[in-house]
Design a protein around this motif. Structure first.
Motif, PDB file in Angstrom:
ATOM      1  N   PRO A 162       0.804  -1.231   0.000  1.00  0.00           N
ATOM      2  CA  PRO A 162       0.000   0.000   0.000  1.00  0.00           C
ATOM      3  C   PRO A 162       0.832   1.274   0.000  1.00  0.00           C
ATOM      4  CG  PRO A 162      -0.604  -1.489   1.818  1.00  0.00           C
ATOM      5  CD  PRO A 162       0.719  -1.926   1.276  1.00  0.00           C
ATOM      6  N   ALA A 163       2.158   1.173   0.106  1.00  0.00           N
ATOM      7  CA  ALA A 163       2.981   2.355   0.325  1.00  0.00           C
ATOM      8  C   ALA A 163       2.789   3.425  -0.745  1.00  0.00           C
ATOM      9  CB  ALA A 163       4.442   1.954   0.401  1.00  0.00           C
ATOM     10  N   ALA A 164       2.637   3.013  -1.984  1.00  0.00           N
ATOM     11  CA  ALA A 164       2.533   3.988  -3.079  1.00  0.00           C
ATOM     12  C   ALA A 164       1.253   4.808  -2.992  1.00  0.00           C
ATOM     13  CB  ALA A 164       2.606   3.275  -4.422  1.00  0.00           C
ATOM     14  N   ALA A 165       0.218   4.229  -2.414  1.00  0.00           N
ATOM     15  CA  ALA A 165      -1.076   4.913  -2.371  1.00  0.00           C
ATOM     16  C   ALA A 165      -1.447   5.380  -0.975  1.00  0.00           C
ATOM     17  CB  ALA A 165      -2.166   3.976  -2.903  1.00  0.00           C
ATOM     18  N   GLY A 166      -0.566   5.167  -0.021  1.00  0.00           N
ATOM     19  CA  GLY A 166      -0.893   5.454   1.362  1.00  0.00           C
ATOM     20  C   GLY A 166      -1.517   4.225   2.001  1.00  0.00           C
ATOM     21  N   PRO A 167      -1.564   4.161   3.324  1.00  0.00           N
ATOM     22  CA  PRO A 167      -2.130   2.988   4.000  1.00  0.00           C
ATOM     23  C   PRO A 167      -3.545   2.701   3.513  1.00  0.00           C
ATOM     24  CG  PRO A 167      -1.048   4.442   5.566  1.00  0.00           C
ATOM     25  CD  PRO A 167      -1.110   5.193   4.264  1.00  0.00           C
ATOM     26  N   ALA A 168      -3.825   1.455   3.201  1.00  0.00           N
ATOM     27  CA  ALA A 168      -5.132   1.087   2.664  1.00  0.00           C
ATOM     28  C   ALA A 168      -5.563  -0.253   3.231  1.00  0.00           C
ATOM     29  CB  ALA A 168      -5.070   1.008   1.135  1.00  0.00           C
ATOM     30  N   PRO A 169      -6.855  -0.439   3.470  1.00  0.00           N
ATOM     31  CA  PRO A 169      -7.352  -1.738   3.887  1.00  0.00           C
ATOM     32  C   PRO A 169      -7.043  -2.811   2.848  1.00  0.00           C
ATOM     33  CG  PRO A 169      -9.015  -0.053   4.216  1.00  0.00           C
ATOM     34  CD  PRO A 169      -7.919   0.569   3.399  1.00  0.00           C
ATOM     35  N   VAL A 170      -6.999  -4.057   3.313  1.00  0.00           N
ATOM     36  CA  VAL A 170      -6.627  -5.173   2.451  1.00  0.00           C
ATOM     37  C   VAL A 170      -7.752  -6.194   2.410  1.00  0.00           C
ATOM     38  CG1 VAL A 170      -4.994  -7.075   2.102  1.00  0.00           C
ATOM     39  CG2 VAL A 170      -4.172  -4.870   2.973  1.00  0.00           C
ATOM     40  N   LEU A 171      -8.086  -6.664   1.220  1.00  0.00           N
ATOM     41  CA  LEU A 171      -9.025  -7.764   1.023  1.00  0.00           C
ATOM     42  C   LEU A 171      -8.241  -8.929   0.444  1.00  0.00           C
ATOM     43  CD1 LEU A 171     -12.054  -8.678   1.052  1.00  0.00           C
ATOM     44  CD2 LEU A 171     -12.131  -7.980  -1.349  1.00  0.00           C
ATOM     45  N   VAL A 172      -8.227 -10.059   1.139  1.00  0.00           N
ATOM     46  CA  VAL A 172      -7.479 -11.244   0.696  1.00  0.00           C
ATOM     47  C   VAL A 172      -8.457 -12.218   0.066  1.00  0.00           C
ATOM     48  CG1 VAL A 172      -5.977 -13.137   1.403  1.00  0.00           C
ATOM     49  CG2 VAL A 172      -5.768 -10.899   2.505  1.00  0.00           C
ATOM     50  N   THR A 173      -8.265 -12.524  -1.210  1.00  0.00           N
ATOM     51  CA  THR A 173      -9.247 -13.331  -1.941  1.00  0.00           C
ATOM     52  C   THR A 173      -8.946 -14.821  -1.926  1.00  0.00           C
ATOM     53  OG1 THR A 173      -8.132 -13.056  -4.078  1.00  0.00           O
ATOM     54  CG2 THR A 173      -9.732 -11.367  -3.447  1.00  0.00           C
ATOM     55  N   CYS A 174      -7.884 -15.227  -1.256  1.00  0.00           N
ATOM     56  CA  CYS A 174      -7.548 -16.652  -1.149  1.00  0.00           C
ATOM     57  C   CYS A 174      -8.039 -17.176   0.189  1.00  0.00           C
ATOM     58  CB  CYS A 174      -6.040 -16.850  -1.281  1.00  0.00           C
ATOM     59  SG  CYS A 174      -5.514 -18.566  -1.027  1.00  0.00           S
ATOM     60  N   SER A 175      -8.938 -18.140   0.167  1.00  0.00           N
ATOM     61  CA  SER A 175      -9.520 -18.674   1.397  1.00  0.00           C
ATOM     62  C   SER A 175      -8.505 -19.450   2.231  1.00  0.00           C
ATOM     63  CB  SER A 175     -10.707 -19.579   1.066  1.00  0.00           C
ATOM     64  OG  SER A 175     -11.695 -18.873   0.362  1.00  0.00           O
ATOM     65  N   THR A 176      -7.534 -20.062   1.581  1.00  0.00           N
ATOM     66  CA  THR A 176      -6.555 -20.865   2.308  1.00  0.00           C
ATOM     67  C   THR A 176      -5.718 -20.015   3.252  1.00  0.00           C
ATOM     68  OG1 THR A 176      -6.438 -22.516   0.533  1.00  0.00           O
ATOM     69  CG2 THR A 176      -4.577 -22.425   2.053  1.00  0.00           C
ATOM     70  N   ILE A 177      -5.318 -18.829   2.804  1.00  0.00           N
ATOM     71  CA  ILE A 177      -4.433 -17.986   3.625  1.00  0.00           C
ATOM     72  C   ILE A 177      -5.174 -16.823   4.285  1.00  0.00           C
ATOM     73  CG2 ILE A 177      -2.427 -18.600   2.231  1.00  0.00           C
ATOM     74  CD1 ILE A 177      -2.618 -15.798   0.946  1.00  0.00           C
ATOM     75  N   GLY A 178      -6.491 -16.801   4.172  1.00  0.00           N
ATOM     76  CA  GLY A 178      -7.259 -15.678   4.686  1.00  0.00           C
ATOM     77  C   GLY A 178      -7.105 -15.454   6.177  1.00  0.00           C
ATOM     78  N   ALA A 179      -7.175 -16.522   6.970  1.00  0.00           N
ATOM     79  CA  ALA A 179      -7.067 -16.366   8.420  1.00  0.00           C
ATOM     80  C   ALA A 179      -5.684 -15.865   8.814  1.00  0.00           C
ATOM     81  CB  ALA A 179      -7.372 -17.690   9.115  1.00  0.00           C
TER      82      ALA A 179
END
Length: 218
Positions: free
Chosen positions: A64-81
Motif C-alpha cells: 500500500p505504500a505507493a497509495a498510502g495505507p489502505a485496507p486489504v481484502l485477501v481473496t484466497c480462502s486458504t491464507i485468509g485467516a
C-alpha cells in the motif's frame, strides 16, 4: 498522486477481472489495487497457511505504500485467516473475502455444506463458519466436500469445465440448508446450479465489505 483505495491480494491472476467487473457494476469509481502472488498458495498447500505469514507480511507491508495505507481484502480462502491475523502488525484492516459469505451462511441455515476444489481450503472455511456461528450465537453443522477433478481443470485454464464440475457437485448436495462455495474462483458456478438450496459465493459480498472498510478508514 495515486488515490488510496482497497488493496486486493490474489493468489491467481484470474481474480483480477472478476473483481474489476464487480467494481464497475456495483461500485463505480472505487479504487482497487491488485497484487497477485501465486507462490503464497503453493507454499501454504505444502507447508500450511501459517508458514506463509512472514512472506505475507512482507508483501502486504510494502504494497500500500505507493497509495498510502489502505485496507486489504485477501481473496484466497486458504491464507485468509493468516492474513487477518497480521492486521495489528500492518496497522490497517485486513479482511478475508469469504468472511461476509460465512456470516450470511450461518444466518441462512443450520446445515451448511462447503464445496472446495482444494483440500487446503476445507479446514480454514469450516473454522471460519464455526467462528461466525459463535459470534452470531447460532448452532450449525458443517459438512465439507472436495470437488474431485475440479482444481485440475482450473489449473489447465478450463474455466468452463471447472465451474461445471463445481455446479454438478452443488446439485448433488443433500440435507443442507445452504451451500457455500469456499473459493472465490467458484463464484461463476452459482449461476449454473439447479439446486433449490441457496448457493453462496464470496466475491460480491467480500468486495462490498472491503470497500466499506475504505470508507471507515478515511
Amino acid at each position: 498522486m495515486t488515490r488510496a483505495g482497497l488493496v486486493l491480494l490474489h493468489t491467481s491472476p484470474v481474480h483480477v477481472p472478476v473483481f474489476d467487473a464487480l467494481r464497475d457494476r456495483h461500485h463505480p469509481g472505487a479504487v482497487l489495487h491488485h497484487l497477485v502472488e501465486p507462490e503464497l498458495l503453493e507454499r501454504a498447500r505444502t507447508e500450511g497457511p501459517r508458514a506463509v505469514a512472514p512472506a505475507l507480511l512482507a508483501v502486504l507491508a510494502s504494497a500500500p505504500a505507493a497509495a498510502g495505507p489502505a485496507p486489504v481484502l485477501v481473496t484466497c480462502s486458504t491464507i485468509g485467516a493468516t492474513a487477518e491475523s497480521l492486521a495489528p502488525e500492518l496497522g490497517v484492516p485486513v479482511l478475508r473475502v469469504d468472511r461476509p459469505m460465512a456470516a450470511a451462511a450461518v444466518r441462512t441455515g443450520a446445515r451448511i455444506a462447503v464445496l472446495a476444489a482444494l483440500e487446503s481450503t476445507l479446514a480454514p472455511t469450516a473454522e471460519l463458519l464455526a467462528e461466525e456461528a459463535e459470534a452470531g450465537e447460532r448452532r450449525v453443522s458443517v459438512r465439507t466436500h472436495l470437488v474431485a477433478g475440479a482444481w485440475e481443470r482450473f489449473e489447465a485454464g478450463d474455466t468452463g469445465g471447472y465451474l461445471a464440475r463445481v455446479a454438478a457437485a452443488a446439485d448433488a448436495v443433500t440435507g443442507a440448508d445452504v451451500i457455500v462455495l469456499a473459493q472465490a474462483s467458484m463464484a461463476g458456478a452459482a449461476g449454473l446450479t439447479t439446486s433449490p438450496v441457496p448457493v453462496l459465493s464470496s466475491p460480491a459480498p467480500g468486495l462490498a465489505a472491503g470497500l466499506r472498510l475504505t470508507s471507515a478508514s478515511r
